[in-house]
Write a protein that holds these residues in place. Structure first.
Motif, PDB file in Angstrom:
ATOM      1  N   VAL A 159      40.840  -7.138  39.288  1.00  0.00           N
ATOM      2  CA  VAL A 159      40.830  -6.140  38.219  1.00  0.00           C
ATOM      3  C   VAL A 159      40.126  -6.798  37.040  1.00  0.00           C
ATOM      4  N   ILE A 160      39.114  -6.105  36.521  1.00  0.00           N
ATOM      5  CA  ILE A 160      38.226  -6.666  35.509  1.00  0.00           C
ATOM      6  C   ILE A 160      38.314  -5.822  34.248  1.00  0.00           C
ATOM      7  N   GLN A 161      38.426  -6.484  33.103  1.00  0.00           N
ATOM      8  CA  GLN A 161      38.406  -5.763  31.829  1.00  0.00           C
ATOM      9  C   GLN A 161      36.990  -5.746  31.272  1.00  0.00           C
ATOM     10  N   LYS A 162      36.572  -4.561  30.862  1.00  0.00           N
ATOM     11  CA  LYS A 162      35.285  -4.373  30.194  1.00  0.00           C
ATOM     12  C   LYS A 162      35.525  -3.503  28.976  1.00  0.00           C
ATOM     13  N   ASP A 163      35.271  -4.052  27.788  1.00  0.00           N
ATOM     14  CA  ASP A 163      35.623  -3.345  26.552  1.00  0.00           C
ATOM     15  C   ASP A 163      37.111  -3.008  26.591  1.00  0.00           C
ATOM     16  N   ASN A 164      37.467  -1.736  26.459  1.00  0.00           N
ATOM     17  CA  ASN A 164      38.869  -1.345  26.512  1.00  0.00           C
ATOM     18  C   ASN A 164      39.160  -0.530  27.772  1.00  0.00           C
ATOM     19  N   SER A 165      38.525  -0.918  28.873  1.00  0.00           N
ATOM     20  CA  SER A 165      38.731  -0.236  30.140  1.00  0.00           C
ATOM     21  C   SER A 165      38.892  -1.268  31.253  1.00  0.00           C
ATOM     22  N   LEU A 166      39.414  -0.824  32.398  1.00  0.00           N
ATOM     23  CA  LEU A 166      39.629  -1.702  33.541  1.00  0.00           C
ATOM     24  C   LEU A 166      38.864  -1.179  34.751  1.00  0.00           C
ATOM     25  N   ILE A 167      38.394  -2.124  35.571  1.00  0.00           N
ATOM     26  CA  ILE A 167      37.609  -1.820  36.767  1.00  0.00           C
ATOM     27  C   ILE A 167      38.211  -2.575  37.940  1.00  0.00           C
ATOM     28  N   PHE A 168      38.296  -1.917  39.087  1.00  0.00           N
ATOM     29  CA  PHE A 168      38.767  -2.575  40.306  1.00  0.00           C
ATOM     30  C   PHE A 168      37.558  -2.976  41.147  1.00  0.00           C
ATOM     31  N   TYR A 169      37.465  -4.267  41.485  1.00  0.00           N
ATOM     32  CA  TYR A 169      36.384  -4.734  42.351  1.00  0.00           C
ATOM     33  C   TYR A 169      36.938  -4.982  43.744  1.00  0.00           C
ATOM     34  N   ASN A 170      36.423  -4.204  44.719  1.00  0.00           N
ATOM     35  CA  ASN A 170      36.838  -4.333  46.114  1.00  0.00           C
ATOM     36  C   ASN A 170      35.900  -5.312  46.810  1.00  0.00           C
ATOM     37  N   TYR A 171      36.435  -6.453  47.196  1.00  0.00           N
ATOM     38  CA  TYR A 171      35.606  -7.506  47.781  1.00  0.00           C
ATOM     39  C   TYR A 171      34.985  -7.088  49.115  1.00  0.00           C
ATOM     40  N   LYS A 172      35.739  -6.339  49.922  1.00  0.00           N
ATOM     41  CA  LYS A 172      35.231  -5.951  51.245  1.00  0.00           C
ATOM     42  C   LYS A 172      34.096  -4.939  51.147  1.00  0.00           C
ATOM     43  N   THR A 173      34.255  -3.935  50.288  1.00  0.00           N
ATOM     44  CA  THR A 173      33.238  -2.886  50.182  1.00  0.00           C
ATOM     45  C   THR A 173      32.191  -3.185  49.118  1.00  0.00           C
ATOM     46  N   LYS A 174      32.446  -4.204  48.290  1.00  0.00           N
ATOM     47  CA  LYS A 174      31.557  -4.565  47.179  1.00  0.00           C
ATOM     48  C   LYS A 174      31.445  -3.455  46.138  1.00  0.00           C
ATOM     49  N   GLN A 175      32.468  -2.603  46.046  1.00  0.00           N
ATOM     50  CA  GLN A 175      32.458  -1.489  45.098  1.00  0.00           C
ATOM     51  C   GLN A 175      33.164  -1.869  43.793  1.00  0.00           C
ATOM     52  N   PHE A 176      32.628  -1.372  42.682  1.00  0.00           N
ATOM     53  CA  PHE A 176      33.273  -1.442  41.386  1.00  0.00           C
ATOM     54  C   PHE A 176      33.808  -0.049  41.071  1.00  0.00           C
ATOM     55  N   LEU A 177      35.128   0.099  41.044  1.00  0.00           N
ATOM     56  CA  LEU A 177      35.744   1.409  40.855  1.00  0.00           C
ATOM     57  C   LEU A 177      36.469   1.452  39.516  1.00  0.00           C
TER      58      LEU A 177
END
Length: 259
Positions: free
Chosen positions: A206-224
């Motif tokens: 789970v990655i913070q960018k500004d004041n939002s969060l993003i889920f990075y799926n290692y298997k699919t390489k998706q940023f959700l």
């Protein structure tokens, strides 16, 4: 041919549909602390207040404070039996047990060779991941034998954050996000798109960018993107698909659905 068209349609629909994650709010509690650290499976809550580490479960409160070492820089509770408290100003790590009693003190000012550490995180067995800012590399450090097991290739940009589990370590710099295995080898390297903080969720992030969060799926390489209400994110923590967000007044607990 007709079946192929239907299969492609449903496949494309599922790919389009999975463009974000909408978590479910499970609980919210008022909380007045300086820094929220973590909450684990045993309902232990860790936070910092008045430069003391506190652990709370039910009506019991445990506290650890060491004013001689200055301000607490970071706390890692991934292994609740070996909690790491880092004091960057004095280049020192204290390892605590589950009662917040001191097990080990690591003063890197007196280590041979000298280590100038800016970030730490938990490794496997009796190890810590240390970022040596003089040489700009990560070390997997065995604090029982006081030796370095592995070193990574040096990085060239400022380090922003460090997180780990027993198998991997993630280093966030101003330019890149690196993932390493426990031998110190690079598993992958991603460009930093204004990320500021990271937390591991098994092999994912789970990655913070500004004041939002993003889920990075290692298997699919998706940023959700994680679809959250507009709120201040002072600190966040993730464990077993549970996302905790602290906004300086309330601690929110969300169920993540990432499958």
């Amino acid at each position: 041919m007709k079946y192929l068209i239907f299969a492609l349609y449903f496949l494309s629909f599922s790919l389009v549909a999975q463009v974000e994650i909408t978590p479910v709010l499970k609980q919210q509690d008022s909380l007045d602390v300086d820094i929220f650290i973590a909450k684990n499976n045993f309902e232990n809550t860790y936070y910092i207040k008045n430069n003391a580490l506190l652990k709370i479960k039910d009506n019991e409160t445990l506290s650890y404070s060491n004013i001689q070492l200055g301000q607490i820089t970071s706390v890692n509770t991934y292994n609740p039996l070996k909690i790491n408290v880092f004091y960057a100003n004095l280049n020192t790590v204290i390892i605590l047990d589950n009662r917040l009693a001191e097990i080990t003190k690591l003063d890197f000012n007196t280590s041979q060779p000298y280590k100038n550490i800016s970030h730490i995180s938990t490794g496997f067995d009796n190890t810590l991941w240390l970022f040596n800012q003089d040489f700009q590399y990560l070390e997997l450090y065995d604090y029982k034998t006081r030796t370095t097991r592995y070193k990574t290739i040096p990085v060239t940009s400022k380090v922003l954050d460090l997180t780990s589990n027993y198998n991997y370590c993630w280093l966030l710099t101003e330019n890149y996000l690196y993932c390493y295995n426990y031998f110190g080898s690079v598993v992958y390297k991603l460009k930093n798109e204004n990320y500021t903080s990271i937390k591991s969720v098994n092999e994912n992030l789970v990655i913070q960018k500004d004041n939002s969060l993003i889920f990075y799926n290692y298997k699919t390489k998706q940023f959700l993107p994680i679809n959250l209400p507009n709120m201040l994110i002072s600190q966040f923590f993730v464990t077993n698909q549970i996302l905790y967000i602290y906004n300086r007044k309330m601690l929110y607990q969300y169920q993540l659905k990432t499958d």
